[in-house]
Design a protein around this motif. Structure first.
Motif, PDB file in Angstrom:
ATOM      1  N   ILE A   1      27.372  12.353  -4.135  1.00 22.69           N
ATOM      2  CA  ILE A   1      26.082  11.544  -4.094  1.00 22.69           C
ATOM      3  C   ILE A   1      25.571  11.846  -5.380  1.00 22.69           C
ATOM      4  CG2 ILE A   1      23.920  11.079  -3.099  1.00 22.69           C
ATOM      5  CD1 ILE A   1      24.766  12.624  -0.603  1.00 22.69           C
ATOM      6  N   SER A   2      25.366  10.733  -6.319  1.00 20.52           N
ATOM      7  CA  SER A   2      24.798  11.077  -7.552  1.00 20.52           C
ATOM      8  C   SER A   2      24.264   9.792  -7.999  1.00 20.52           C
ATOM      9  CB  SER A   2      25.970  11.373  -8.529  1.00 20.52           C
ATOM     10  OG  SER A   2      25.469  11.343  -9.999  1.00 20.52           O
ATOM     11  N   GLN A   3      22.645   9.978  -8.576  1.00 21.47           N
ATOM     12  CA  GLN A   3      22.156   8.735  -9.167  1.00 21.47           C
ATOM     13  C   GLN A   3      22.843   8.255 -10.388  1.00 21.47           C
ATOM     14  OE1 GLN A   3      20.266   6.458 -11.493  1.00 21.47           O
ATOM     15  NE2 GLN A   3      20.021   8.341 -12.380  1.00 21.47           N
ATOM     16  N   SER A   4      23.070   9.384 -11.361  1.00 23.33           N
ATOM     17  CA  SER A   4      23.869   8.999 -12.663  1.00 23.33           C
ATOM     18  C   SER A   4      25.174   8.590 -12.647  1.00 23.33           C
ATOM     19  CB  SER A   4      23.590   9.844 -13.511  1.00 23.33           C
ATOM     20  OG  SER A   4      24.057  11.070 -13.099  1.00 23.33           O
ATOM     21  N   GLY A   5      26.120   9.268 -11.579  1.00 19.54           N
ATOM     22  CA  GLY A   5      27.569   9.121 -11.622  1.00 19.54           C
ATOM     23  C   GLY A   5      28.098  10.139 -12.905  1.00 19.54           C
ATOM     24  N   GLU A   6      27.114  10.807 -13.465  1.00 20.09           N
ATOM     25  CA  GLU A   6      27.688  11.460 -14.703  1.00 20.09           C
ATOM     26  C   GLU A   6      27.320  12.918 -14.642  1.00 20.09           C
ATOM     27  OE1 GLU A   6      29.939  10.122 -16.626  1.00 20.09           O
ATOM     28  OE2 GLU A   6      29.259   7.953 -16.385  1.00 20.09           O
TER      29      GLU A   6
ATOM     30  N   LEU B   1      10.553  20.208  -4.493  1.00 14.81           N
ATOM     31  CA  LEU B   1      11.173  19.903  -6.017  1.00 14.81           C
ATOM     32  C   LEU B   1      10.246  19.205  -6.533  1.00 14.81           C
ATOM     33  CD1 LEU B   1      13.585  20.442  -7.705  1.00 14.81           C
ATOM     34  CD2 LEU B   1      14.627  18.380  -6.635  1.00 14.81           C
ATOM     35  N   LYS B   2       9.773  18.075  -6.130  1.00 10.43           N
ATOM     36  CA  LYS B   2       9.118  17.143  -7.041  1.00 10.43           C
ATOM     37  C   LYS B   2       7.722  17.679  -7.342  1.00 10.43           C
ATOM     38  CE  LYS B   2      11.127  14.595  -7.509  1.00 10.43           C
ATOM     39  NZ  LYS B   2      12.492  14.292  -6.959  1.00 10.43           N
ATOM     40  N   LEU B   3       7.189  18.386  -6.509  1.00 12.35           N
ATOM     41  CA  LEU B   3       5.977  19.202  -7.040  1.00 12.35           C
ATOM     42  C   LEU B   3       6.095  20.065  -8.277  1.00 12.35           C
ATOM     43  CD1 LEU B   3       2.791  19.379  -6.695  1.00 12.35           C
ATOM     44  CD2 LEU B   3       3.376  21.224  -5.249  1.00 12.35           C
ATOM     45  N   LYS B   4       7.309  20.919  -7.964  1.00 16.41           N
ATOM     46  CA  LYS B   4       7.443  22.042  -9.078  1.00 16.41           C
ATOM     47  C   LYS B   4       8.055  21.386 -10.172  1.00 16.41           C
ATOM     48  CE  LYS B   4      11.199  23.902  -6.445  1.00 16.41           C
ATOM     49  NZ  LYS B   4      11.630  24.842  -5.480  1.00 16.41           N
ATOM     50  N   GLU B   5       8.787  20.262 -10.175  1.00 19.82           N
ATOM     51  CA  GLU B   5       9.296  19.882 -11.541  1.00 19.82           C
ATOM     52  C   GLU B   5       8.346  19.106 -12.510  1.00 19.82           C
ATOM     53  OE1 GLU B   5      12.580  17.149 -11.298  1.00 19.82           O
ATOM     54  OE2 GLU B   5      11.822  16.362  -9.574  1.00 19.82           O
ATOM     55  N   ILE B   6       7.126  18.396 -11.646  1.00 14.98           N
ATOM     56  CA  ILE B   6       6.227  17.786 -12.460  1.00 14.98           C
ATOM     57  C   ILE B   6       5.139  18.469 -12.659  1.00 14.98           C
ATOM     58  CG2 ILE B   6       7.440  15.474 -12.429  1.00 14.98           C
ATOM     59  CD1 ILE B   6       5.149  14.485 -10.436  1.00 14.98           C
TER      60      ILE B   6
ATOM     61  N   GLY C   1      20.841  18.925  -6.813  1.00 20.43           N
ATOM     62  CA  GLY C   1      19.307  18.399  -6.928  1.00 20.43           C
ATOM     63  C   GLY C   1      18.831  17.559  -5.819  1.00 20.43           C
ATOM     64  N   THR C   2      18.183  16.471  -6.141  1.00 15.22           N
ATOM     65  CA  THR C   2      17.523  15.638  -5.138  1.00 15.22           C
ATOM     66  C   THR C   2      18.706  14.977  -4.413  1.00 15.22           C
ATOM     67  OG1 THR C   2      15.627  14.897  -6.479  1.00 15.22           O
ATOM     68  CG2 THR C   2      16.483  13.294  -5.037  1.00 15.22           C
ATOM     69  N   SER C   3      19.859  14.753  -5.072  1.00 16.30           N
ATOM     70  CA  SER C   3      20.944  13.917  -4.489  1.00 16.30           C
ATOM     71  C   SER C   3      21.623  14.901  -3.289  1.00 16.30           C
ATOM     72  CB  SER C   3      22.023  13.858  -5.332  1.00 16.30           C
ATOM     73  OG  SER C   3      21.573  12.615  -6.427  1.00 16.30           O
TER      74      SER C   3
ATOM     75  N   GLY D   1      11.810   7.853 -14.913  1.00 13.34           N
ATOM     76  CA  GLY D   1      11.337   8.936 -14.649  1.00 13.34           C
ATOM     77  C   GLY D   1      12.601  10.319 -14.406  1.00 13.34           C
ATOM     78  N   VAL D   2      12.304  11.248 -15.154  1.00 14.07           N
ATOM     79  CA  VAL D   2      13.248  12.146 -14.737  1.00 14.07           C
ATOM     80  C   VAL D   2      13.297  12.782 -13.212  1.00 14.07           C
ATOM     81  CG1 VAL D   2      13.611  14.868 -15.113  1.00 14.07           C
ATOM     82  CG2 VAL D   2      13.280  13.286 -16.970  1.00 14.07           C
ATOM     83  N   ALA D   3      11.894  12.823 -12.714  1.00 18.74           N
ATOM     84  CA  ALA D   3      11.728  13.051 -11.436  1.00 18.74           C
ATOM     85  C   ALA D   3      12.259  11.983 -10.432  1.00 18.74           C
ATOM     86  CB  ALA D   3      10.514  13.423 -10.914  1.00 18.74           C
ATOM     87  N   SER D   4      13.341  12.026  -9.464  1.00 20.21           N
ATOM     88  CA  SER D   4      14.068  11.155  -9.005  1.00 20.21           C
ATOM     89  C   SER D   4      13.113  10.521  -7.819  1.00 20.21           C
ATOM     90  CB  SER D   4      15.285  11.778  -8.404  1.00 20.21           C
ATOM     91  OG  SER D   4      16.015  10.586  -7.985  1.00 20.21           O
TER      92      SER D   4
ATOM     93  N   ALA E   1      16.382  17.536 -18.141  1.00 21.54           N
ATOM     94  CA  ALA E   1      16.871  16.051 -18.617  1.00 21.54           C
ATOM     95  C   ALA E   1      17.236  15.274 -17.493  1.00 21.54           C
ATOM     96  CB  ALA E   1      18.125  16.470 -19.251  1.00 21.54           C
ATOM     97  N   LYS E   2      17.366  13.871 -17.629  1.00 22.66           N
ATOM     98  CA  LYS E   2      17.483  12.823 -16.764  1.00 22.66           C
ATOM     99  C   LYS E   2      19.166  13.057 -16.078  1.00 22.66           C
ATOM    100  CE  LYS E   2      16.718   9.712 -13.832  1.00 22.66           C
ATOM    101  NZ  LYS E   2      15.910  10.032 -12.673  1.00 22.66           N
ATOM    102  N   SER E   3      20.011  13.401 -17.096  1.00 18.47           N
ATOM    103  CA  SER E   3      21.196  13.351 -16.693  1.00 18.47           C
ATOM    104  C   SER E   3      21.723  14.567 -16.987  1.00 18.47           C
ATOM    105  CB  SER E   3      21.976  12.341 -17.186  1.00 18.47           C
ATOM    106  OG  SER E   3      23.089  12.023 -16.660  1.00 18.47           O
ATOM    107  N   VAL E   4      22.440  15.413 -16.331  1.00 19.00           N
ATOM    108  CA  VAL E   4      22.756  16.620 -16.369  1.00 19.00           C
ATOM    109  C   VAL E   4      24.510  16.546 -16.537  1.00 19.00           C
ATOM    110  CG1 VAL E   4      22.752  19.199 -15.941  1.00 19.00           C
ATOM    111  CG2 VAL E   4      20.862  17.829 -15.141  1.00 19.00           C
ATOM    112  N   THR E   5      24.652  16.324 -17.905  1.00 13.72           N
ATOM    113  CA  THR E   5      26.229  16.007 -18.067  1.00 13.72           C
ATOM    114  C   THR E   5      26.981  17.194 -18.628  1.00 13.72           C
ATOM    115  OG1 THR E   5      25.514  15.176 -20.346  1.00 13.72           O
ATOM    116  CG2 THR E   5      25.921  13.567 -18.552  1.00 13.72           C
TER     117      THR E   5
HETATM  118  O1  M6R Z   1      22.439  11.938 -11.450  1.00 14.05           O
HETATM  119  P1  M6R Z   1      22.389  12.959 -10.140  1.00 14.05           P
HETATM  120  O2  M6R Z   1      21.827  12.213  -8.967  1.00 14.05           O
HETATM  121  O3  M6R Z   1      23.873  13.506  -9.949  1.00 14.05           O
HETATM  122  O4  M6R Z   1      21.604  14.187 -10.586  1.00 14.05           O
HETATM  123  C1  M6R Z   1      21.442  15.236  -9.749  1.00 14.05           C
HETATM  124  C2  M6R Z   1      20.333  16.030 -10.330  1.00 14.05           C
HETATM  125  O5  M6R Z   1      20.162  16.416 -11.553  1.00 14.05           O
HETATM  126  C3  M6R Z   1      18.840  15.214  -9.843  1.00 14.05           C
HETATM  127  O6  M6R Z   1      18.820  14.681  -8.526  1.00 14.05           O
HETATM  128  C4  M6R Z   1      17.672  15.970 -10.135  1.00 14.05           C
HETATM  129  O7  M6R Z   1      17.685  17.046  -9.249  1.00 14.05           O
HETATM  130  C5  M6R Z   1      16.527  14.995 -10.005  1.00 14.05           C
HETATM  131  N1  M6R Z   1      16.245  14.098 -11.078  1.00 14.05           N
HETATM  132  C6  M6R Z   1      15.163  15.704  -9.682  1.00 14.05           C
HETATM  133  O8  M6R Z   1      14.140  14.977  -9.734  1.00 14.05           O
END
Ligand code: M6R
Length: 365
Positions: A103-108, A241-246, A58-60, A155-158, A359-363
Protein backbone atom coordinates in the motif's frame (compact mmCIF):
# COMPACT_ATOMS: atom_id res chain seq x y z
CA UNK A 1 -4.35 25.61 -6.37
CA UNK A 2 -5.79 25.80 -2.86
CA UNK A 3 -8.95 27.52 -4.08
CA UNK A 4 -10.99 28.87 -1.19
CA UNK A 5 -8.94 26.93 1.38
CA UNK A 6 -6.16 28.27 3.55
CA UNK A 7 -4.06 25.12 3.21
CA UNK A 8 -3.82 22.16 0.86
CA UNK A 9 -4.40 19.87 3.81
CA UNK A 10 -7.78 21.45 4.54
CA UNK A 11 -8.73 21.33 0.86
CA UNK A 12 -7.75 17.66 0.71
CA UNK A 13 -9.72 16.85 3.87
CA UNK A 14 -12.78 18.41 2.25
CA UNK A 15 -12.27 16.53 -1.01
CA UNK A 16 -12.82 13.21 0.74
CA UNK A 17 -16.52 12.67 0.03
CA UNK A 18 -15.81 13.10 -3.67
CA UNK A 19 -12.63 11.04 -3.92
CA UNK A 20 -14.03 8.19 -1.81
CA UNK A 21 -16.97 8.15 -4.21
CA UNK A 22 -14.56 8.15 -7.16
CA UNK A 23 -12.66 5.20 -5.67
CA UNK A 24 -15.91 3.18 -5.55
CA UNK A 25 -16.98 4.26 -9.03
CA UNK A 26 -17.41 1.37 -11.46
CA UNK A 27 -16.36 -1.16 -8.81
CA UNK A 28 -19.69 -1.74 -7.07
CA UNK A 29 -23.27 -2.46 -8.01
CA UNK A 30 -25.96 -1.73 -5.41
CA UNK A 31 -25.19 -4.98 -3.68
CA UNK A 32 -21.87 -6.41 -4.78
CA UNK A 33 -18.30 -5.82 -5.79
CA UNK A 34 -17.53 -6.13 -9.50
CA UNK A 35 -14.44 -8.29 -9.33
CA UNK A 36 -13.64 -7.73 -13.01
CA UNK A 37 -13.24 -4.03 -12.31
CA UNK A 38 -10.14 -4.89 -10.23
CA UNK A 39 -8.49 -6.34 -13.35
CA UNK A 40 -9.34 -9.14 -15.76
CA UNK A 41 -7.02 -11.52 -13.94
CA UNK A 42 -8.34 -10.60 -10.47
CA UNK A 43 -10.54 -13.69 -10.20
CA UNK A 44 -7.77 -16.16 -10.97
CA UNK A 45 -5.26 -14.35 -8.73
CA UNK A 46 -7.58 -14.21 -5.74
CA UNK A 47 -8.87 -17.79 -5.98
CA UNK A 48 -6.86 -20.04 -3.73
CA UNK A 49 -5.22 -17.28 -1.67
CA UNK A 50 -4.72 -18.63 1.87
CA UNK A 51 -2.78 -15.83 3.51
CA UNK A 52 -2.19 -12.12 2.97
CA UNK A 53 1.06 -10.30 3.78
CA UNK A 54 0.65 -6.52 3.84
CA UNK A 55 3.66 -4.19 3.62
CA UNK A 56 3.64 -0.38 3.78
CA UNK A 57 5.04 2.64 5.65
CA UNK A 58 3.54 5.42 7.76
CA UNK A 59 -0.07 6.28 7.07
CA UNK A 60 -0.28 3.55 4.43
CA UNK A 61 0.81 1.05 7.10
CA UNK A 62 -2.10 2.19 9.27
CA UNK A 63 -4.44 1.51 6.33
CA UNK A 64 -2.94 -1.98 6.18
CA UNK A 65 -3.60 -2.48 9.88
CA UNK A 66 -7.29 -1.66 9.38
CA UNK A 67 -7.41 -4.02 6.40
CA UNK A 68 -6.13 -6.87 8.54
CA UNK A 69 -9.25 -6.66 10.72
CA UNK A 70 -11.45 -6.71 7.63
CA UNK A 71 -9.59 -9.56 5.89
CA UNK A 72 -9.62 -11.83 8.95
CA UNK A 73 -13.26 -11.03 9.78
CA UNK A 74 -14.81 -11.12 6.31
CA UNK A 75 -12.56 -13.46 4.32
CA UNK A 76 -11.50 -15.61 7.27
CA UNK A 77 -7.93 -15.64 5.96
CA UNK A 78 -4.90 -14.96 8.16
CA UNK A 79 -3.28 -11.63 7.42
CA UNK A 80 0.02 -10.18 8.62
CA UNK A 81 0.97 -6.51 8.42
CA UNK A 82 4.45 -5.08 8.79
CA UNK A 83 6.30 -1.86 8.07
CA UNK A 84 8.48 -2.24 5.00
CA UNK A 85 11.71 -1.11 6.68
CA UNK A 86 11.44 -3.93 9.23
CA UNK A 87 10.19 -6.63 6.91
CA UNK A 88 12.88 -6.25 4.29
CA UNK A 89 15.75 -6.65 6.74
CA UNK A 90 14.67 -9.77 8.58
CA UNK A 91 14.32 -13.41 7.73
CA UNK A 92 10.74 -14.30 7.07
CA UNK A 93 8.79 -17.40 6.27
CA UNK A 94 6.57 -17.29 3.20
CA UNK A 95 3.56 -19.51 3.60
CA UNK A 96 2.15 -21.20 0.50
CA UNK A 97 -0.50 -19.31 -1.47
CA UNK A 98 0.28 -15.96 0.10
CA UNK A 99 -0.73 -12.73 -1.58
CA UNK A 100 1.82 -9.94 -1.14
CA UNK A 101 -0.03 -6.64 -0.79
CA UNK A 102 1.73 -3.28 -0.81
CA UNK A 103 0.00 0.00 0.00
CA UNK A 104 1.52 3.33 -1.02
CA UNK A 105 0.19 6.74 -1.97
CA UNK A 106 3.22 7.67 -4.07
CA UNK A 107 4.23 4.25 -5.33
CA UNK A 108 7.86 5.38 -4.90
CA UNK A 109 8.59 4.76 -1.21
CA UNK A 110 12.05 3.16 -1.18
CA UNK A 111 11.46 0.58 1.55
CA UNK A 112 8.08 -0.53 0.19
CA UNK A 113 9.54 -0.96 -3.30
CA UNK A 114 12.55 -2.85 -1.97
CA UNK A 115 10.23 -5.19 -0.05
CA UNK A 116 8.21 -5.82 -3.21
CA UNK A 117 11.35 -6.59 -5.23
CA UNK A 118 12.47 -9.01 -2.55
CA UNK A 119 9.04 -10.62 -2.42
CA UNK A 120 9.12 -11.39 -6.12
CA UNK A 121 12.10 -13.65 -5.52
CA UNK A 122 10.57 -15.22 -2.42
CA UNK A 123 7.78 -17.37 -3.78
CA UNK A 124 4.65 -15.33 -3.15
CA UNK A 125 1.63 -16.26 -5.20
CA UNK A 126 1.09 -12.73 -6.56
CA UNK A 127 1.81 -9.08 -5.81
CA UNK A 128 -1.07 -6.66 -5.47
CA UNK A 129 -0.57 -2.91 -5.01
CA UNK A 130 -2.99 -0.29 -3.70
CA UNK A 131 -1.59 2.96 -5.05
CA UNK A 132 -2.54 6.51 -5.93
CA UNK A 133 -0.03 7.41 -8.64
CA UNK A 134 -0.52 5.86 -12.08
CA UNK A 135 2.71 4.82 -13.74
CA UNK A 136 4.66 4.79 -10.45
CA UNK A 137 7.32 2.12 -9.87
CA UNK A 138 5.02 0.15 -7.55
CA UNK A 139 2.25 0.10 -10.16
CA UNK A 140 4.61 -0.99 -12.91
CA UNK A 141 6.12 -3.81 -10.88
CA UNK A 142 2.96 -5.41 -9.42
CA UNK A 143 0.82 -8.19 -10.89
CA UNK A 144 -2.44 -6.52 -9.97
CA UNK A 145 -3.13 -2.90 -9.05
CA UNK A 146 -6.08 -1.22 -7.39
CA UNK A 147 -5.79 2.51 -7.95
CA UNK A 148 -7.13 4.90 -5.36
CA UNK A 149 -8.72 7.92 -6.98
CA UNK A 150 -7.57 10.55 -4.49
CA UNK A 151 -5.95 12.75 -7.15
CA UNK A 152 -2.69 14.55 -6.38
CA UNK A 153 -2.09 14.96 -2.64
CA UNK A 154 0.05 18.03 -1.93
CA UNK A 155 -0.06 18.27 1.88
CA UNK A 156 2.74 16.19 3.36
CA UNK A 157 0.31 14.92 5.98
CA UNK A 158 -1.70 12.26 4.23
CA UNK A 159 -5.50 12.60 4.48
CA UNK A 160 -7.53 11.74 1.39
CA UNK A 161 -4.92 9.18 0.35
CA UNK A 162 -5.64 7.26 3.57
CA UNK A 163 -9.44 7.22 3.35
CA UNK A 164 -9.34 6.21 -0.32
CA UNK A 165 -6.84 3.45 0.53
CA UNK A 166 -9.32 2.17 3.09
CA UNK A 167 -12.11 2.30 0.52
CA UNK A 168 -10.04 0.34 -2.03
CA UNK A 169 -8.93 -2.14 0.63
CA UNK A 170 -12.50 -2.84 1.72
CA UNK A 171 -13.54 -3.44 -1.89
CA UNK A 172 -10.58 -5.78 -2.31
CA UNK A 173 -11.48 -7.58 0.94
CA UNK A 174 -15.03 -8.19 -0.28
CA UNK A 175 -13.74 -9.64 -3.56
CA UNK A 176 -11.34 -11.90 -1.67
CA UNK A 177 -14.01 -12.86 0.85
CA UNK A 178 -16.38 -13.98 -1.87
CA UNK A 179 -13.85 -16.65 -2.83
CA UNK A 180 -13.90 -17.73 0.79
CA UNK A 181 -17.57 -18.16 1.52
CA UNK A 182 -18.82 -14.64 2.28
CA UNK A 183 -22.56 -14.86 1.71
CA UNK A 184 -24.21 -12.45 -0.66
CA UNK A 185 -26.43 -10.93 2.00
CA UNK A 186 -23.48 -9.91 4.11
CA UNK A 187 -21.70 -8.58 1.04
CA UNK A 188 -24.77 -6.52 0.13
CA UNK A 189 -24.97 -5.15 3.67
CA UNK A 190 -21.37 -3.92 3.55
CA UNK A 191 -21.64 -2.57 0.00
CA UNK A 192 -24.65 -0.53 1.10
CA UNK A 193 -22.70 0.73 4.11
CA UNK A 194 -19.79 1.71 1.87
CA UNK A 195 -22.06 3.65 -0.44
CA UNK A 196 -23.18 5.70 2.56
CA UNK A 197 -19.65 6.73 3.48
CA UNK A 198 -19.30 9.86 1.27
CA UNK A 199 -22.48 11.30 2.80
CA UNK A 200 -21.36 10.42 6.35
CA UNK A 201 -17.95 12.01 5.79
CA UNK A 202 -19.76 15.10 4.57
CA UNK A 203 -21.72 15.18 7.84
CA UNK A 204 -18.51 14.90 9.84
CA UNK A 205 -17.02 17.80 7.86
CA UNK A 206 -19.90 19.95 9.04
CA UNK A 207 -18.64 19.48 12.64
CA UNK A 208 -15.59 21.52 11.71
CA UNK A 209 -16.49 24.55 13.84
CA UNK A 210 -17.01 22.43 16.96
CA UNK A 211 -13.79 20.52 16.41
CA UNK A 212 -11.97 23.83 15.99
CA UNK A 213 -13.25 24.92 19.43
CA UNK A 214 -12.04 21.66 20.97
CA UNK A 215 -8.63 22.11 19.40
CA UNK A 216 -7.88 25.05 21.74
CA UNK A 217 -7.45 22.63 24.62
CA UNK A 218 -4.42 21.10 22.88
CA UNK A 219 -2.56 24.28 22.07
CA UNK A 220 -0.45 24.52 25.20
CA UNK A 221 -0.04 20.78 25.75
CA UNK A 222 3.15 18.85 25.11
CA UNK A 223 1.73 15.32 25.16
CA UNK A 224 -1.45 13.52 24.24
CA UNK A 225 -2.81 10.00 24.17
CA UNK A 226 -5.08 8.44 21.52
CA UNK A 227 -7.12 5.34 22.32
CA UNK A 228 -9.13 2.90 20.24
CA UNK A 229 -10.03 -0.77 20.24
CA UNK A 230 -10.24 -3.26 17.40
CA UNK A 231 -10.07 -1.66 13.95
CA UNK A 232 -10.27 1.72 15.68
CA UNK A 233 -6.82 1.20 17.16
CA UNK A 234 -5.10 1.90 13.81
CA UNK A 235 -7.43 4.90 13.44
CA UNK A 236 -6.06 6.15 16.78
CA UNK A 237 -2.51 5.53 15.50
CA UNK A 238 -3.26 7.57 12.40
CA UNK A 239 -4.84 10.37 14.48
CA UNK A 240 -1.74 10.49 16.68
CA UNK A 241 0.56 10.54 13.64
CA UNK A 242 -1.37 13.49 12.18
CA UNK A 243 -1.14 15.47 15.42
CA UNK A 244 2.57 14.89 15.91
CA UNK A 245 3.63 15.58 12.35
CA UNK A 246 1.85 18.88 11.89
CA UNK A 247 1.48 20.33 15.40
CA UNK A 248 4.68 18.83 16.90
CA UNK A 249 2.75 17.75 19.99
CA UNK A 250 3.90 14.37 21.20
CA UNK A 251 1.01 11.99 20.56
CA UNK A 252 0.93 8.28 21.30
CA UNK A 253 -1.76 5.80 20.42
CA UNK A 254 -2.61 2.74 22.46
CA UNK A 255 -5.18 -0.01 22.23
CA UNK A 256 -7.45 1.09 25.09
CA UNK A 257 -7.02 -2.25 26.86
CA UNK A 258 -3.30 -1.58 27.26
CA UNK A 259 -3.83 1.52 29.42
CA UNK A 260 -3.43 -0.34 32.68
CA UNK A 261 -0.27 -1.99 31.43
CA UNK A 262 1.71 1.24 31.48
CA UNK A 263 0.47 4.45 29.88
CA UNK A 264 -2.07 5.15 32.63
CA UNK A 265 0.89 6.26 34.73
CA UNK A 266 1.24 9.28 32.43
CA UNK A 267 -2.35 10.47 32.74
CA UNK A 268 -2.96 13.70 34.63
CA UNK A 269 -4.72 16.98 33.89
CA UNK A 270 -1.95 17.95 31.46
CA UNK A 271 -2.58 14.91 29.27
CA UNK A 272 -5.52 15.20 26.85
CA UNK A 273 -6.86 11.76 25.91
CA UNK A 274 -8.59 11.35 22.55
CA UNK A 275 -10.80 8.33 22.01
CA UNK A 276 -12.49 7.03 18.88
CA UNK A 277 -15.47 5.06 20.03
CA UNK A 278 -18.12 3.94 17.55
CA UNK A 279 -20.91 2.09 19.24
CA UNK A 280 -19.60 -1.41 18.59
CA UNK A 281 -19.27 -4.58 20.60
CA UNK A 282 -16.30 -3.14 22.47
CA UNK A 283 -18.15 -0.08 23.80
CA UNK A 284 -18.67 -1.34 27.35
CA UNK A 285 -15.04 -2.28 27.70
CA UNK A 286 -14.02 1.09 26.36
CA UNK A 287 -16.24 2.89 28.84
CA UNK A 288 -14.41 1.37 31.75
CA UNK A 289 -11.09 2.41 30.17
CA UNK A 290 -12.42 5.97 29.95
CA UNK A 291 -13.41 5.86 33.61
CA UNK A 292 -9.82 4.95 34.47
CA UNK A 293 -8.63 8.08 32.68
CA UNK A 294 -11.25 10.32 34.26
CA UNK A 295 -10.46 9.09 37.74
CA UNK A 296 -6.90 10.37 37.25
CA UNK A 297 -7.99 13.84 36.23
CA UNK A 298 -7.34 13.36 32.51
CA UNK A 299 -9.23 15.52 30.01
CA UNK A 300 -11.19 13.26 27.65
CA UNK A 301 -12.12 14.00 24.06
CA UNK A 302 -14.45 11.32 22.80
CA UNK A 303 -15.67 10.85 19.23
CA UNK A 304 -18.72 8.60 19.50
CA UNK A 305 -22.19 8.15 18.03
CA UNK A 306 -25.42 9.18 19.74
CA UNK A 307 -26.19 5.57 20.73
CA UNK A 308 -23.04 5.19 22.80
CA UNK A 309 -24.63 6.47 26.02
CA UNK A 310 -21.61 8.73 26.54
CA UNK A 311 -22.42 12.28 27.49
CA UNK A 312 -20.73 15.57 28.15
CA UNK A 313 -19.59 16.08 31.75
CA UNK A 314 -16.76 17.72 33.59
CA UNK A 315 -13.53 16.94 31.76
CA UNK A 316 -15.38 14.80 29.20
CA UNK A 317 -16.06 16.32 25.78
CA UNK A 318 -18.21 14.22 23.49
CA UNK A 319 -18.35 14.89 19.78
CA UNK A 320 -21.30 13.18 18.15
CA UNK A 321 -20.49 11.30 14.93
CA UNK A 322 -23.24 9.91 12.65
CA UNK A 323 -24.22 6.30 13.24
CA UNK A 324 -22.11 4.13 10.96
CA UNK A 325 -21.76 0.46 10.11
CA UNK A 326 -19.02 -1.08 12.29
CA UNK A 327 -17.10 -2.18 9.19
CA UNK A 328 -16.94 1.29 7.63
CA UNK A 329 -16.46 3.16 10.94
CA UNK A 330 -12.65 3.39 10.55
CA UNK A 331 -13.08 5.46 7.38
CA UNK A 332 -15.58 7.90 8.88
CA UNK A 333 -13.88 8.27 12.28
CA UNK A 334 -10.56 9.19 10.68
CA UNK A 335 -11.95 12.49 9.45
CA UNK A 336 -12.63 14.26 12.80
CA UNK A 337 -9.09 13.41 13.90
CA UNK A 338 -7.70 15.00 10.73
CA UNK A 339 -9.69 18.16 11.45
CA UNK A 340 -8.56 18.18 15.07
CA UNK A 341 -4.87 18.05 14.22
CA UNK A 342 -5.34 20.58 11.42
CA UNK A 343 -6.86 23.14 13.79
CA UNK A 344 -4.30 22.55 16.52
CA UNK A 345 -1.53 23.14 13.97
CA UNK A 346 -3.17 26.32 12.64
CA UNK A 347 -3.50 27.64 16.21
CA UNK A 348 0.14 26.87 16.86
CA UNK A 349 1.14 28.56 13.62
CA UNK A 350 3.16 25.68 12.19
CA UNK A 351 3.69 25.09 8.49
CA UNK A 352 0.71 22.77 7.99
CA UNK A 353 1.42 21.67 4.42
CA UNK A 354 5.20 21.36 4.83
CA UNK A 355 5.97 20.10 8.33
CA UNK A 356 9.59 20.45 9.40
CA UNK A 357 11.98 17.59 8.60
CA UNK A 358 9.45 15.67 6.47
CA UNK A 359 9.17 14.99 2.74
CA UNK A 360 6.09 13.96 0.81
CA UNK A 361 7.74 11.02 -0.82
CA UNK A 362 10.44 9.06 0.96
CA UNK A 363 12.45 7.75 -1.97
CA UNK A 364 15.64 7.23 0.02
CA UNK A 365 16.18 4.91 2.97
O1 M6R B 1 3.69 7.23 -0.50
P1 M6R B 1 3.54 6.26 0.66
O2 M6R B 1 2.11 6.02 1.01
O3 M6R B 1 4.29 4.99 0.42
O4 M6R B 1 4.23 6.99 1.88
C1 M6R B 1 4.41 6.34 3.10
C2 M6R B 1 4.60 7.33 4.22
O5 M6R B 1 5.77 8.08 4.02
C3 M6R B 1 3.41 8.29 4.34
O6 M6R B 1 2.23 7.58 4.46
C4 M6R B 1 3.57 9.24 5.54
O7 M6R B 1 3.58 8.51 6.73
C5 M6R B 1 2.42 10.24 5.54
N1 M6R B 1 2.63 11.26 4.53
C6 M6R B 1 2.21 10.87 6.87
O8 M6R B 1 1.10 11.71 6.85
Amino acid sequence: DKGEYRHFMLKEIHEQPRVIQATMEGRLTDSRVLEQSLGTEAGSLLAGIRHVQIIACGTSYHAGMVARYWIEELAGIPCSVEVASEYRYRHHVVQPDTLFLTISQSGETADTLAALRQAKEAGFRAALAVCNVPGSSLVRESDLVIMTQAGPEIGVASTKAFTTQLTALLIFTLALARHNGLDSEKEADIVRALREVPRQVDQVLSLDGRIESLSRAFMDKSHSLFLGRGAMFPVALEGALKLKEISYIHAEAYPAGELKHGPLALVDSEMPVVTVAPNNALMEKLKSNLEEVRARGGELFVFADGQSGLHEEDHVHVMSIPEVHPITAPIVYTVPLQLLSYHVAVLKGTDVDQPRNLAKSVTVE
